[in-house]
Write a protein that holds these residues in place. Structure first.
Motif, mmCIF file in Angstrom:
data_model
loop_
_atom_site.group_PDB
_atom_site.id
_atom_site.type_symbol
_atom_site.label_atom_id
_atom_site.label_comp_id
_atom_site.label_asym_id
_atom_site.label_seq_id
_atom_site.Cartn_x
_atom_site.Cartn_y
_atom_site.Cartn_z
ATOM 1 N N LYS A 119 27.382 -0.194 43.650
ATOM 2 C CA LYS A 119 28.138 0.927 43.100
ATOM 3 C C LYS A 119 28.821 1.693 44.218
ATOM 4 N N LYS A 120 30.073 2.057 44.004
ATOM 5 C CA LYS A 120 30.815 2.807 45.027
ATOM 6 C C LYS A 120 30.296 4.243 45.100
ATOM 7 N N VAL A 121 30.018 4.680 46.319
ATOM 8 C CA VAL A 121 29.544 6.054 46.520
ATOM 9 C C VAL A 121 30.538 6.879 47.325
ATOM 10 N N ALA A 122 31.562 6.261 47.888
ATOM 11 C CA ALA A 122 32.609 6.994 48.597
ATOM 12 C C ALA A 122 33.919 6.239 48.440
ATOM 13 N N THR A 123 34.979 6.955 48.100
ATOM 14 C CA THR A 123 36.272 6.325 47.842
ATOM 15 C C THR A 123 37.283 6.720 48.903
ATOM 16 N N LYS A 124 37.815 5.720 49.580
ATOM 17 C CA LYS A 124 38.866 5.958 50.564
ATOM 18 C C LYS A 124 38.511 7.126 51.469
ATOM 19 N N ALA A 125 37.451 6.958 52.202
ATOM 20 C CA ALA A 125 36.989 8.016 53.098
ATOM 21 C C ALA A 125 36.525 7.396 54.402
ATOM 22 N N LYS A 126 36.559 8.184 55.449
ATOM 23 C CA LYS A 126 36.003 7.779 56.729
ATOM 24 C C LYS A 126 34.589 8.327 56.841
ATOM 25 N N GLN A 127 33.658 7.463 57.172
ATOM 26 C CA GLN A 127 32.276 7.887 57.309
ATOM 27 C C GLN A 127 32.008 8.278 58.756
ATOM 28 N N VAL A 128 31.411 9.452 58.939
ATOM 29 C CA VAL A 128 31.110 9.955 60.274
ATOM 30 C C VAL A 128 29.649 10.383 60.321
ATOM 31 N N VAL A 129 28.959 9.989 61.369
ATOM 32 C CA VAL A 129 27.567 10.381 61.567
ATOM 33 C C VAL A 129 27.511 11.413 62.691
ATOM 34 N N VAL A 130 27.009 12.599 62.378
ATOM 35 C CA VAL A 130 26.820 13.656 63.373
ATOM 36 C C VAL A 130 25.369 13.613 63.836
ATOM 37 N N GLY A 131 25.177 13.491 65.142
ATOM 38 C CA GLY A 131 23.839 13.388 65.695
ATOM 39 C C GLY A 131 23.147 14.729 65.837
ATOM 40 N N GLU A 132 22.013 14.714 66.526
ATOM 41 C CA GLU A 132 21.175 15.899 66.647
ATOM 42 C C GLU A 132 21.867 17.049 67.371
ATOM 43 N N VAL A 133 22.808 16.743 68.271
ATOM 44 C CA VAL A 133 23.458 17.822 69.024
ATOM 45 C C VAL A 133 24.471 18.587 68.180
ATOM 46 N N GLY A 134 24.876 18.023 67.033
ATOM 47 C CA GLY A 134 25.764 18.739 66.126
ATOM 48 C C GLY A 134 27.242 18.584 66.387
ATOM 49 N N TYR A 135 27.616 17.828 67.415
ATOM 50 C CA TYR A 135 29.034 17.619 67.743
ATOM 51 C C TYR A 135 29.304 16.129 67.896
ATOM 52 N N VAL A 136 30.527 15.719 67.539
ATOM 53 C CA VAL A 136 30.938 14.341 67.760
ATOM 54 C C VAL A 136 32.465 14.305 67.804
ATOM 55 N N SER A 137 33.023 13.431 68.624
ATOM 56 C CA SER A 137 34.477 13.266 68.660
ATOM 57 C C SER A 137 34.894 12.285 67.570
ATOM 58 N N PHE A 138 36.145 12.423 67.110
ATOM 59 C CA PHE A 138 36.623 11.611 65.990
ATOM 60 C C PHE A 138 38.132 11.476 66.090
ATOM 61 N N VAL A 139 38.645 10.305 65.681
ATOM 62 C CA VAL A 139 40.083 10.063 65.644
ATOM 63 C C VAL A 139 40.464 9.671 64.220
ATOM 64 N N ALA A 140 41.395 10.400 63.611
ATOM 65 C CA ALA A 140 41.852 10.066 62.266
ATOM 66 C C ALA A 140 42.559 8.718 62.281
ATOM 67 N N PRO A 141 42.508 7.964 61.163
ATOM 68 C CA PRO A 141 43.166 6.654 61.105
ATOM 69 C C PRO A 141 44.652 6.758 61.419
ATOM 70 N N ALA A 142 45.202 5.675 61.917
ATOM 71 C CA ALA A 142 46.631 5.668 62.255
ATOM 72 C C ALA A 142 47.505 5.695 61.015
ATOM 73 N N GLN A 143 46.942 5.275 59.858
ATOM 74 C CA GLN A 143 47.762 5.145 58.653
ATOM 75 C C GLN A 143 47.659 6.321 57.688
ATOM 76 N N THR A 144 46.667 7.185 57.846
ATOM 77 C CA THR A 144 46.470 8.212 56.818
ATOM 78 C C THR A 144 45.839 9.472 57.390
ATOM 79 N N ASN A 145 46.090 10.596 56.686
ATOM 80 C CA ASN A 145 45.428 11.856 57.002
ATOM 81 C C ASN A 145 44.049 11.873 56.334
#
Length: 361
Positions: free
Chosen positions: A176-202
């Motif tokens: 069963k689909k639990v997320a539709t057209k989304a980027k999944q990001v895991v934030v670790g214990e420090v609470g910060y993470v760098s991320f780059v949006a896809p080249a094709q979409t906002n």
């Protein structure tokens, strides 16, 4: 030199805390989970194949890399593979449903003359050749043929058909689909993470997560500005409680006026002067100077300041600034600066209204 080696290990672990996925599916474990509003795909037990449409009404196989399977979750990135067709369930009775394409509305039916699966418009949910029984096993909910005992949907000779379970047939389960057209990001214990949006979409930022660009830099700190929607191919810093977040796709996003965060193409090297990376050292999350000729891997985020701003400070702390013009995070700013002094083992440390003398070692 030891400092820069430690820094780079911290930077690499920091950057690797985020992973991308567009379609996230969870294995269905109980028939009670089934409904007519969610969308599903049919995969084998190893999650290496899924049903897809081919020429005409025949259904075939689409291979999914097994490393996309994370426990009971199946993660598919449309940028790297074709997303299998998704189905909805039309309820008939008990645990009997008809499988219907989510987009076209065509029913998935069993062709008894060839054992192949086909899709066709106009079939009624009352017709037995488009009715399927869902039965729970130890491995998940399997899709069985209603009008034939011990037959189920399975890949065979590069086709999905209705077969009995043999060595060359693989029993399939429902996801069963639990997320539709989304980027999944895991934030670790420090609470910060760098991320780059896809080249094709906002992508949109969920309410329980903050996204920041670095709008300004000084000799001691950088100014972070929030974004509610991240434009395509934009590097940001995400901040939130440890956990997994889904950043859904968005049609529009306001352009970013100024962002000192960059994305490495694999040729960017540190110079101990203008290149910084986000890291957690000694409990202080900040931007740290990257050592001379240290290569920043392709796709990783780094901070680049101009030579006029360069101070060669090892550490630049972060100050948050909301888009509405209200400065926030001041207490965190001072605490981080205090921690930085403590990391250098010198000066006075002010915390919670008290003053501490930090002796040099």
């Amino acid at each position: 030199m030891k400092f820069f080696r430690l820094l780079w290990l911290c930077v690499m672990s920091f950057c690797c805390s985020a992973m991308c996925a567009d379609e996230v599916f969870q294995k269905v474990r109980s028939v009670d989970e089934l409904n007519e509003t969610d969308t599903y795909i049919i995969c084998d037990e190893n999650s290496s194949y899924a049903v897809r449409k081919t020429n005409g009404n025949f259904l075939g196989l689409m291979e999914i890399r097994k490393d996309n399977l994370k426990g009971d979750f199946l993660i598919i990135d449309p940028d790297k593979s074709v997303v299998p067709d998704e189905f909805r369930l039309a309820y008939v009775r008990g645990n009997v449903y008809c499988i219907q394409y989510a987009v076209s509305g065509a029913f998935l039916y069993y062709d008894g003359s060839s054992n192949y699966l086909r899709s066709k418009q106009g079939l009624s949910t009352s017709e037995k050749n488009c009715q399927w029984t869902f039965n729970a096993t130890t491995k998940g909910v399997c899709v069985d043929c209603t009008n034939r005992n011990n037959y189920f949907i399975s890949p065979y000779y590069s086709k999905f058909g209705v077969y009995t379970q043999k060595n060359d047939h693989i029993k399939t389960c429902l996801y069963k689909k639990v997320a539709t057209k989304a980027k999944q990001v895991v934030v670790g214990e420090v609470g910060y993470v760098s991320f780059v949006a896809p080249a094709q979409t906002n992508v949109c930022v969920p309410h329980n997560l903050k996204a920041y660009v670095v709008s300004q830099a000084s000799a001691e700190e950088v100014l972070l500005t929030t974004l509610s929607c991240i434009p395509k191919n934009t590097a940001v810093i995400l901040h939130g409680a440890p956990g997994t977040y889904y950043l859904s796709y968005a049609q529009n996003a306001s352009a970013v006026d100024s962002n000192l965060l960059k994305v490495s193409d694999g040729t960017v090297k540190g110079n101990r002067q203008t290149i910084y990376s986000l890291a957690n050292i000694g409990g202080v999350v900040a931007f740290y100077l990257v050592g001379q000729d240290v290569v920043i891997p392709a796709g990783k985020v780094y901070l680049q300041i101009n030579h006029q701003q360069a101070s060669q400070a090892r550490c630049l702390t972060m100050r948050m600034h909301e888009q509405q013009g209200v400065a926030t995070g001041q207490a965190a700013r001072f605490e981080m600066k205090d921690k930085r002094r403590a990391l250098r083992w010198e000066g006075l440390l002010f915390r919670n209204g008290r003053k501490y003398l930090i002796k040099r070692k």
